[in-house]
Design a protein around this motif. Structure first.
Motif, PDB file in Angstrom:
ATOM      1  N   THR A 142       0.828  -1.206   0.000  1.00 35.71           N
ATOM      2  CA  THR A 142       0.000   0.000   0.000  1.00 35.71           C
ATOM      3  C   THR A 142       0.861   1.253   0.000  1.00 35.71           C
ATOM      4  N   LEU A 143       1.852   1.298   0.871  1.00 34.61           N
ATOM      5  CA  LEU A 143       2.740   2.457   0.947  1.00 34.61           C
ATOM      6  C   LEU A 143       3.497   2.652  -0.363  1.00 34.61           C
ATOM      7  N   ALA A 144       4.022   1.576  -0.923  1.00 31.39           N
ATOM      8  CA  ALA A 144       4.834   1.668  -2.132  1.00 31.39           C
ATOM      9  C   ALA A 144       4.028   2.192  -3.320  1.00 31.39           C
ATOM     10  N   ILE A 145       2.829   1.680  -3.531  1.00 35.09           N
ATOM     11  CA  ILE A 145       2.062   2.140  -4.689  1.00 35.09           C
ATOM     12  C   ILE A 145       1.588   3.571  -4.482  1.00 35.09           C
ATOM     13  N   ASP A 146       1.277   3.949  -3.239  1.00 39.14           N
ATOM     14  CA  ASP A 146       0.909   5.345  -2.958  1.00 39.14           C
ATOM     15  C   ASP A 146       2.075   6.280  -3.278  1.00 39.14           C
ATOM     16  N   ARG A 147       3.284   5.897  -2.881  1.00 34.33           N
ATOM     17  CA  ARG A 147       4.476   6.725  -3.155  1.00 34.33           C
ATOM     18  C   ARG A 147       4.766   6.805  -4.653  1.00 34.33           C
ATOM     19  N   ALA A 148       4.586   5.694  -5.367  1.00 36.81           N
ATOM     20  CA  ALA A 148       4.813   5.703  -6.818  1.00 36.81           C
ATOM     21  C   ALA A 148       3.816   6.624  -7.511  1.00 36.81           C
ATOM     22  N   ARG A 149       2.579   6.600  -7.068  1.00 38.35           N
ATOM     23  CA  ARG A 149       1.547   7.472  -7.663  1.00 38.35           C
ATOM     24  C   ARG A 149       1.858   8.941  -7.419  1.00 38.35           C
ATOM     25  N   GLU A 150       2.485   9.253  -6.284  1.00 34.24           N
ATOM     26  CA  GLU A 150       2.825  10.635  -5.946  1.00 34.24           C
ATOM     27  C   GLU A 150       4.114  11.108  -6.619  1.00 34.24           C
ATOM     28  N   ALA A 151       4.990  10.182  -6.990  1.00 32.06           N
ATOM     29  CA  ALA A 151       6.309  10.537  -7.524  1.00 32.06           C
ATOM     30  C   ALA A 151       6.207  11.073  -8.953  1.00 32.06           C
ATOM     31  N   ALA A 152       7.001  12.086  -9.250  1.00 34.42           N
ATOM     32  CA  ALA A 152       7.007  12.681 -10.586  1.00 34.42           C
ATOM     33  C   ALA A 152       7.371  11.665 -11.659  1.00 34.42           C
ATOM     34  N   ASP A 153       8.292  10.748 -11.338  1.00 31.09           N
ATOM     35  CA  ASP A 153       8.718   9.748 -12.329  1.00 31.09           C
ATOM     36  C   ASP A 153       7.906   8.459 -12.253  1.00 31.09           C
ATOM     37  N   GLY A 154       6.943   8.384 -11.313  1.00 31.99           N
ATOM     38  CA  GLY A 154       6.025   7.254 -11.266  1.00 31.99           C
ATOM     39  C   GLY A 154       6.571   5.974 -10.674  1.00 31.99           C
ATOM     40  N   HIS A 155       7.681   6.064  -9.932  1.00 34.95           N
ATOM     41  CA  HIS A 155       8.189   4.834  -9.320  1.00 34.95           C
ATOM     42  C   HIS A 155       8.681   5.103  -7.899  1.00 34.95           C
ATOM     43  N   PHE A 156       8.736   4.013  -7.133  1.00 32.48           N
ATOM     44  CA  PHE A 156       9.225   4.062  -5.753  1.00 32.48           C
ATOM     45  C   PHE A 156       9.983   2.773  -5.503  1.00 32.48           C
ATOM     46  N   THR A 157      11.144   2.893  -4.867  1.00 32.73           N
ATOM     47  CA  THR A 157      11.971   1.730  -4.551  1.00 32.73           C
ATOM     48  C   THR A 157      12.349   1.791  -3.077  1.00 32.73           C
TER      49      THR A 157
ATOM     50  N   LEU B 156      13.958  -3.737   1.553  1.00 36.30           N
ATOM     51  CA  LEU B 156      13.370  -4.360   2.735  1.00 36.30           C
ATOM     52  C   LEU B 156      14.409  -5.136   3.527  1.00 36.30           C
ATOM     53  N   VAL B 157      15.260  -5.880   2.812  1.00 39.67           N
ATOM     54  CA  VAL B 157      16.266  -6.726   3.449  1.00 39.67           C
ATOM     55  C   VAL B 157      17.596  -6.484   2.768  1.00 39.67           C
ATOM     56  N   ARG B 158      18.612  -6.249   3.575  1.00 43.82           N
ATOM     57  CA  ARG B 158      19.997  -6.164   3.097  1.00 43.82           C
ATOM     58  C   ARG B 158      20.851  -6.806   4.167  1.00 43.82           C
ATOM     59  N   THR B 159      21.027  -8.101   4.035  1.00 50.98           N
ATOM     60  CA  THR B 159      21.801  -8.825   5.024  1.00 50.98           C
ATOM     61  C   THR B 159      22.730  -9.801   4.320  1.00 50.98           C
ATOM     62  N   GLY B 160      24.013  -9.716   4.611  1.00 48.06           N
ATOM     63  CA  GLY B 160      24.979 -10.552   3.910  1.00 48.06           C
ATOM     64  C   GLY B 160      24.829 -10.317   2.423  1.00 48.06           C
ATOM     65  N   PRO B 161      24.809 -11.377   1.644  1.00 48.99           N
ATOM     66  CA  PRO B 161      24.690 -11.196   0.195  1.00 48.99           C
ATOM     67  C   PRO B 161      23.249 -11.013  -0.293  1.00 48.99           C
ATOM     68  N   LEU B 162      22.262 -11.174   0.597  1.00 51.22           N
ATOM     69  CA  LEU B 162      20.857 -11.135   0.191  1.00 51.22           C
ATOM     70  C   LEU B 162      20.314  -9.706   0.189  1.00 51.22           C
ATOM     71  N   GLN B 163      19.629  -9.364  -0.909  1.00 49.26           N
ATOM     72  CA  GLN B 163      18.936  -8.077  -0.996  1.00 49.26           C
ATOM     73  C   GLN B 163      17.524  -8.308  -1.488  1.00 49.26           C
ATOM     74  N   GLN B 164      16.558  -7.742  -0.785  1.00 49.69           N
ATOM     75  CA  GLN B 164      15.169  -7.791  -1.231  1.00 49.69           C
ATOM     76  C   GLN B 164      14.668  -6.362  -1.306  1.00 49.69           C
ATOM     77  N   THR B 165      14.169  -6.010  -2.475  1.00 51.14           N
ATOM     78  CA  THR B 165      13.776  -4.633  -2.751  1.00 51.14           C
ATOM     79  C   THR B 165      12.365  -4.605  -3.297  1.00 51.14           C
ATOM     80  N   VAL B 166      11.543  -3.716  -2.746  1.00 53.40           N
ATOM     81  CA  VAL B 166      10.208  -3.485  -3.276  1.00 53.40           C
ATOM     82  C   VAL B 166      10.318  -2.390  -4.325  1.00 53.40           C
ATOM     83  N   ILE B 167       9.731  -2.654  -5.498  1.00 52.69           N
ATOM     84  CA  ILE B 167       9.698  -1.676  -6.581  1.00 52.69           C
ATOM     85  C   ILE B 167       8.230  -1.468  -6.942  1.00 52.69           C
ATOM     86  N   ALA B 168       7.781  -0.219  -6.895  1.00 48.22           N
ATOM     87  CA  ALA B 168       6.405   0.100  -7.287  1.00 48.22           C
ATOM     88  C   ALA B 168       6.450   1.001  -8.511  1.00 48.22           C
ATOM     89  N   LEU B 169       5.574   0.708  -9.469  1.00 50.96           N
ATOM     90  CA  LEU B 169       5.500   1.478 -10.711  1.00 50.96           C
ATOM     91  C   LEU B 169       4.065   1.875 -10.987  1.00 50.96           C
TER      92      LEU B 169
END
Length: 120
Positions: free
Chosen positions: A9-24, A27-40
């Motif tokens: 919900t937060l991500a899509i709301d931020r993407a809708r508000e952003a001039a370029d239409g995306h939000f990144t 969520l997780v950055r531990t050791g070699p693992l990265q998990q990223t939410v991308i909203a468009l």
């Protein structure tokens, strides 16, 4: 622990508000693992790029069209392994994705590469 419903919900709301239409958001950055939410926002396009980093893309909400050697559509609930091919994609609906990646030892901590194209 992360409540993905709230993140979506937060991500899509931020993407809708952003001039370029995306939000990144990482969520997780531990050791070699990265998990990223991308909203468009619908119609936003990521430029063509290639990554040799192993990863998966899980569509939490919405749908994207992937322009690759063989184009295809990913919809809500789809988990896709991202092979190291050139590709671009466009949100055909407001979309939230979870990108999971395991960068190699040569990646720089905190280095973010954004492939979103500016609005036309």
């Amino acid at each position: 622990m992360v409540a993905l419903t709230n993140v979506i919900t937060l991500a899509i709301d931020r993407a809708r508000e952003a001039a370029d239409g995306h939000f990144t958001h990482h969520l997780v950055r531990t050791g070699p693992l990265q998990q990223t939410v991308i909203a468009l926002r619908e119609g936003v396009r990521f430029k063509e790029h290639e990554s040799e980093v192993p990863g998966t893309l899980y569509i939490l909400r919405g749908a994207i069209r992937v322009d690759a050697a063989e184009p295809f559509v990913l919809q809500s609930g789809t988990l896709h392994e991202m092979p190291p091919h050139r590709r671009s994609f466009e949100a055909i609906q407001d979309t939230v994705m979870l990108l999971t990646a395991v960068p190699g030892p040569t990646s720089v901590e905190g280095e973010d590469i954004v492939y979103v194209l500016p609005p036309a």
